[in-house]
Design a protein around this motif. Structure first.
Motif, PDB file in Angstrom:
ATOM      1  N   ALA A   4       0.881  -1.162   0.000  1.00  0.00           N
ATOM      2  CA  ALA A   4       0.000   0.000   0.000  1.00  0.00           C
ATOM      3  C   ALA A   4       0.921   1.214   0.000  1.00  0.00           C
ATOM      4  O   ALA A   4       1.845   1.293   0.813  1.00  0.00           O
ATOM      5  CB  ALA A   4      -0.889   0.005   1.234  1.00  0.00           C
ATOM      6  N   SER A   6       1.359   5.645  -0.987  1.00  0.00           N
ATOM      7  CA  SER A   6       0.784   6.948  -1.270  1.00  0.00           C
ATOM      8  C   SER A   6       1.910   7.862  -1.729  1.00  0.00           C
ATOM      9  O   SER A   6       2.965   7.900  -1.092  1.00  0.00           O
ATOM     10  CB  SER A   6       0.135   7.506   0.007  1.00  0.00           C
ATOM     11  N   HIS A  37      -4.236  -4.132  -8.691  1.00  0.00           N
ATOM     12  CA  HIS A  37      -4.142  -2.954  -7.830  1.00  0.00           C
ATOM     13  C   HIS A  37      -5.535  -2.481  -7.447  1.00  0.00           C
ATOM     14  O   HIS A  37      -6.519  -2.847  -8.079  1.00  0.00           O
ATOM     15  CB  HIS A  37      -3.390  -1.817  -8.531  1.00  0.00           C
ATOM     16  N   THR A  39      -7.207   1.321  -5.770  1.00  0.00           N
ATOM     17  CA  THR A  39      -6.964   2.671  -5.283  1.00  0.00           C
ATOM     18  C   THR A  39      -8.157   3.138  -4.467  1.00  0.00           C
ATOM     19  O   THR A  39      -9.297   2.948  -4.878  1.00  0.00           O
ATOM     20  CB  THR A  39      -6.725   3.649  -6.461  1.00  0.00           C
ATOM     21  N   ASP A  40      -7.877   3.729  -3.302  1.00  0.00           N
ATOM     22  CA  ASP A  40      -8.941   4.354  -2.519  1.00  0.00           C
ATOM     23  C   ASP A  40      -8.542   5.794  -2.241  1.00  0.00           C
ATOM     24  O   ASP A  40      -7.610   6.313  -2.850  1.00  0.00           O
ATOM     25  CB  ASP A  40      -9.247   3.555  -1.242  1.00  0.00           C
ATOM     26  N   PHE A  43      -4.714   5.546  -0.319  1.00  0.00           N
ATOM     27  CA  PHE A  43      -3.612   4.699  -0.763  1.00  0.00           C
ATOM     28  C   PHE A  43      -3.968   3.954  -2.044  1.00  0.00           C
ATOM     29  O   PHE A  43      -5.138   3.754  -2.357  1.00  0.00           O
ATOM     30  CB  PHE A  43      -3.269   3.641   0.304  1.00  0.00           C
ATOM     31  N   THR A  44      -2.929   3.508  -2.708  1.00  0.00           N
ATOM     32  CA  THR A  44      -3.061   2.529  -3.774  1.00  0.00           C
ATOM     33  C   THR A  44      -2.356   1.279  -3.295  1.00  0.00           C
ATOM     34  O   THR A  44      -1.226   1.352  -2.799  1.00  0.00           O
ATOM     35  CB  THR A  44      -2.429   3.027  -5.082  1.00  0.00           C
ATOM     36  N   THR A  45      -3.019   0.133  -3.411  1.00  0.00           N
ATOM     37  CA  THR A  45      -2.404  -1.141  -3.062  1.00  0.00           C
ATOM     38  C   THR A  45      -2.125  -1.882  -4.357  1.00  0.00           C
ATOM     39  O   THR A  45      -2.994  -1.961  -5.232  1.00  0.00           O
ATOM     40  CB  THR A  45      -3.319  -1.974  -2.146  1.00  0.00           C
ATOM     41  N   LEU A  87      -4.737  -9.543  -2.698  1.00  0.00           N
ATOM     42  CA  LEU A  87      -5.515  -8.310  -2.807  1.00  0.00           C
ATOM     43  C   LEU A  87      -7.004  -8.595  -2.577  1.00  0.00           C
ATOM     44  O   LEU A  87      -7.704  -7.812  -1.944  1.00  0.00           O
ATOM     45  CB  LEU A  87      -5.287  -7.680  -4.183  1.00  0.00           C
TER      46      LEU A  87
END
Length: 100
Positions: A4, A6, A37, A39-40, A43-45, A87
């Motif tokens: 994760a 940012s 992946h 994205t929220d 963060f991006t995981t 994920l």
């Protein structure tokens, strides 16, 4: 592995304080990578092997640096050799517990 992360420019932003334009360029790099992946808002995981994940994070950081002379990077990693599709499966595990 899952990472994760940012990235955001430091010291510059749009007039309203938004860093969205710069962050969008970093997310464009993640999406083009082909790695799983999500994205929220914070963060991006991204999921993959160490070298490929870190290469994408470096490229996303470089994308920020094209918009600003300084970049903030935050990372959190879950390193579990041999585990794939984490994920989704990590969230599915929590959902099963919540259903009990």
């Amino acid at each position: 592995m899952l990472v994760a992360f940012s990235v955001a420019p430091s010291g510059t932003s749009d007039a309203d304080g938004s860093v969205g334009h710069a962050v969008a360029e970093a997310i464009r790099v993640v999406r083009a990578s082909g790695l799983p992946h999500r994205t929220d808002a914070m963060f991006t995981t991204i999921e993959g092997e160490w070298d490929e994940v870190m290469a994408v994070i470096k490229s996303a950081t470089d994308a920020i640096l094209t918009t600003s002379p300084r970049c903030s990077l935050v990372l959190k990693a879950d390193i579990r050799p041999g585990v794939t599709n984490a994920l989704d499966t990590k969230v599915e595990t929590i959902d099963r517990y919540l259903a009990d």
